[in-house]
Write a protein that holds these residues in place. Structure first.
Motif, short mmCIF file in Angstrom:
data_model
loop_
_atom_site.label_atom_id
_atom_site.label_comp_id
_atom_site.label_asym_id
_atom_site.label_seq_id
_atom_site.Cartn_x
_atom_site.Cartn_y
_atom_site.Cartn_z
N PHE A 103 0.82 -1.16 0.07
CA PHE A 103 0.12 -0.15 0.01
C PHE A 103 0.78 1.24 -0.14
O PHE A 103 1.71 1.25 0.90
N ALA A 104 0.58 2.13 -0.74
CA ALA A 104 1.16 3.73 -0.70
C ALA A 104 0.39 4.29 0.44
O ALA A 104 -0.92 4.10 0.89
N GLU A 105 0.81 5.57 0.69
CA GLU A 105 0.13 6.38 1.53
C GLU A 105 -0.76 7.40 1.11
O GLU A 105 -0.56 7.95 -0.10
N PRO A 106 -1.97 7.57 1.54
CA PRO A 106 -2.33 7.08 2.94
C PRO A 106 -2.98 5.83 2.56
O PRO A 106 -3.99 5.91 1.44
N PRO A 107 -2.92 4.63 3.32
CA PRO A 107 -3.62 3.36 2.87
C PRO A 107 -5.07 3.51 3.44
O PRO A 107 -5.29 3.92 4.34
N GLU A 108 -6.00 2.81 2.38
CA GLU A 108 -7.48 2.46 2.86
C GLU A 108 -7.79 0.99 2.58
O GLU A 108 -7.64 0.60 1.65
N THR A 109 -7.73 0.54 3.70
CA THR A 109 -7.66 -1.05 3.92
C THR A 109 -8.93 -1.81 4.07
O THR A 109 -9.29 -3.01 3.79
N GLU A 110 -10.22 -0.91 3.82
CA GLU A 110 -11.35 -1.54 4.23
C GLU A 110 -11.75 -2.53 3.41
O GLU A 110 -12.17 -3.84 3.72
N MET A 111 -11.52 -2.43 2.09
CA MET A 111 -12.12 -3.43 1.00
C MET A 111 -11.24 -4.77 1.21
O MET A 111 -11.61 -5.72 1.17
N LEU A 112 -10.08 -4.37 1.37
CA LEU A 112 -9.10 -5.47 1.47
C LEU A 112 -9.40 -6.52 2.80
O LEU A 112 -9.46 -7.84 2.75
N LEU A 113 -9.67 -5.78 3.94
CA LEU A 113 -9.79 -6.37 5.08
C LEU A 113 -11.34 -7.24 4.85
O LEU A 113 -11.42 -8.36 5.45
N ARG A 114 -12.18 -6.45 4.21
CA ARG A 114 -13.65 -7.31 4.08
C ARG A 114 -13.28 -8.48 3.21
O ARG A 114 -14.23 -9.49 3.66
N ALA A 115 -12.78 -8.40 2.10
CA ALA A 115 -12.45 -9.59 1.43
C ALA A 115 -11.73 -10.70 2.02
O ALA A 115 -11.97 -11.87 2.03
N ASP A 121 5.96 5.51 -14.08
CA ASP A 121 4.77 5.54 -14.97
C ASP A 121 4.64 3.81 -15.23
O ASP A 121 4.97 3.10 -16.21
N ILE A 122 4.00 3.56 -14.19
CA ILE A 122 3.85 1.75 -14.12
C ILE A 122 2.33 1.34 -14.49
O ILE A 122 2.23 0.25 -14.58
N GLY A 123 1.64 2.38 -14.82
CA GLY A 123 0.45 2.11 -15.46
C GLY A 123 -0.77 2.41 -14.48
O GLY A 123 -0.54 2.91 -13.29
N PRO A 124 -2.01 2.44 -14.97
CA PRO A 124 -3.25 2.98 -14.26
C PRO A 124 -3.91 1.80 -13.26
O PRO A 124 -4.99 1.98 -12.99
N TYR A 125 -3.27 0.98 -12.80
CA TYR A 125 -3.68 -0.14 -12.37
C TYR A 125 -3.94 -0.34 -10.64
O TYR A 125 -4.06 -1.26 -10.02
N VAL A 126 -3.62 0.92 -9.98
CA VAL A 126 -3.56 0.92 -8.77
C VAL A 126 -5.05 0.90 -8.32
O VAL A 126 -5.97 1.66 -8.62
N LEU A 127 -5.40 0.08 -7.29
CA LEU A 127 -6.67 -0.25 -6.76
C LEU A 127 -7.06 1.03 -5.85
O LEU A 127 -6.34 1.56 -5.15
N PRO A 128 -8.55 1.06 -5.51
CA PRO A 128 -8.75 2.10 -4.58
C PRO A 128 -8.07 1.88 -3.19
O PRO A 128 -7.79 0.91 -2.81
N GLY A 129 -7.94 3.09 -2.68
CA GLY A 129 -7.11 3.01 -1.18
C GLY A 129 -5.66 3.14 -1.42
O GLY A 129 -5.01 2.60 -0.41
N ASN A 130 -5.22 3.33 -2.31
CA ASN A 130 -3.79 3.21 -2.77
C ASN A 130 -3.20 2.00 -2.48
O ASN A 130 -2.13 1.65 -2.18
N ASN A 131 -4.06 0.68 -2.93
CA ASN A 131 -3.60 -0.52 -2.96
C ASN A 131 -2.91 -0.82 -4.22
O ASN A 131 -3.38 -0.88 -5.27
#
Length: 391
Positions: free
Chosen positions: A267-279, A355-365
């Protein structure tokens, strides 16, 4: 071949962009609705006993033409001091040359989810799209291990991404079906490599999810356990309490620990982990128990190789930056740091200026980049742990 590859890459870009656009636009509950299959789960027959004797059932295996795991970044020789590289006859990409020390271990790699569909819970082996995506995942994520001549990556009837977004019974059924294939492929792998060669297990996301179970079912408490140099269970949490005791393996404490588990989630800063922890909470631990509200899971720093470690960007030997338009990639060292936090996640600081691409998930995941962010360090970690295990 190059033109065909570019078509594949273009298709992958379009699909993934749509997925992540939806993830950013919709609320979490709507995201689950958007990606959970609406079709009824249909069980598929078990594969014939000798199915994985067929080379077509693999994306990588020794002696295979167009082996996805043989790929290397275009500047590998320049970035790595080992220098010289040969040519892969089928793909025109570089492969390790004799100048680079070979790693004497057989690698069993399980790729992540390539099926983004609401029309089925599991990919068919005839599904061209998911097969092409899976091949790209093997190319980027199994290639750190190709200093070994024995890298094996099976095709399998993977569960759809929506299986991780619901606790419906169909999700468990879909994951069970996918696991059956992985376990069958592993049995073929073990028979093929012989009785003495060290084994390295590696997988990402859904692949890591299945490897946890595989270690419990096929390895823990058996003579095979003594041959496991290391298990890289990346992109899916491994619980200290619910998983490790059943796997019969500890977390890797330091850079030369062997017979142990390496795992991290980026995770990059600031991390939002709710979706990960729910999964994560939707799936029980290997002991059958719920993981709980505040789970403790393994974090081994991929730069330093130390559990709960911290490493500066200058120690990052190379982040693999993909060039999807050309179907290649380059290594950029000393950009991305890594620190295992008190939340058991791997923190990489602010979003890296790459320039790693646009595939970072929500919450800086940075889930899809778990391995490529630390591509060169993982390659070094693999060689170091196998050497320590052999000694």
């Amino acid at each position: 071949m190059a033109r065909k590859f570019l078509y594949i890459v273009t298709g992958l870009i379009v699909v993934v962009l749509l997925v992540f656009l939806a993830l950013r636009i919709f609320a979490q509950d709507l995201t689950e609705i958007a990606f959970v299959p609406s079709a009824k789960f249909t069980d598929q027959p078990r594969l014939a006993e000798a199915s994985y004797d067929n080379p077509d059932m693999w994306l990588a295996r020794p002696g295979m033409k167009n082996d996805a795991a043989r790929w290397l970044p275009s500047d590998f020789a320049q970035v790595h001091a080992s220098g010289a590289a040969g040519e892969n006859e089928s793909e025109g990409e570089t492969v390790p040359a004799a100048a680079e020390a070979r790693v004497d271990a057989a690698v069993f790699f399980v790729h992540p989810t390539g099926l983004v569909s609401r029309s089925s819970w599991n990919a068919s082996l005839d599904d061209t799209v998911s097969r092409q995506r899976s091949r790209l995942f093997v190319q980027g994520m199994a290639s750190p291990f190709n200093a070994s001549a024995d890298v094996w990556a099976p095709r399998y009837r993977q569960a759809a991404v929506g299986a991780f977004l619901t606790d419906a019974p169909e999700a468990t059924q879909a994951l069970d079906l996918a696991y059956r294939d992985v376990a069958q492929a592993f049995d073929t792998f073990v028979r093929a490599i012989g009785p003495r060669q060290p084994i390295v297990l590696a997988g990402h996301s859904q692949g890591a999810f299945h490897l946890r179970r595989l270690i419990r079912d096929r390895i823990a408490g058996t003579p095979l356990a003594k041959r496991i140099a290391v298990a890289y269970i990346v992109g899916w949490p491994v619980s200290h309490d619910r998983d490790l005791p059943l796997m019969g393996m500890p977390a890797c404490k330091d850079a030369t620990s062997t017979g142990c588990v390496v795992s991290w989630l980026s995770f990059a800063e600031p991390p939002e982990t709710e979706m990960l922890l729910r999964a994560y909470a939707r799936r029980r631990g290997l002991d059958g128990q719920e993981v709980g509200a505040n789970p403790s899971f393994v974090c081994v720093n991929p730069i330093s190789g130390v559990e709960n470690g911290k490493a500066p960007a200058k120690d990052n030997l190379g982040t693999m930056v993909p060039d999807l338009t050309q179907g290649t990639g380059t290594l950029v060292p000393e950009v991305v740091p890594a620190e295992c936090g008190a939340d058991h996640l791997l923190h990489i600081g602010p979003a890296p200026d790459l320039d790693i691409g646009p595939y970072v998930l929500p919450g800086n995941n940075y889930h899809l980049y778990d391995i490529t962010l630390f591509w060169s360090n993982l390659r070094a970690d693999f060689a170091r742990r196998v050497e320590a295990f052999t000694k």
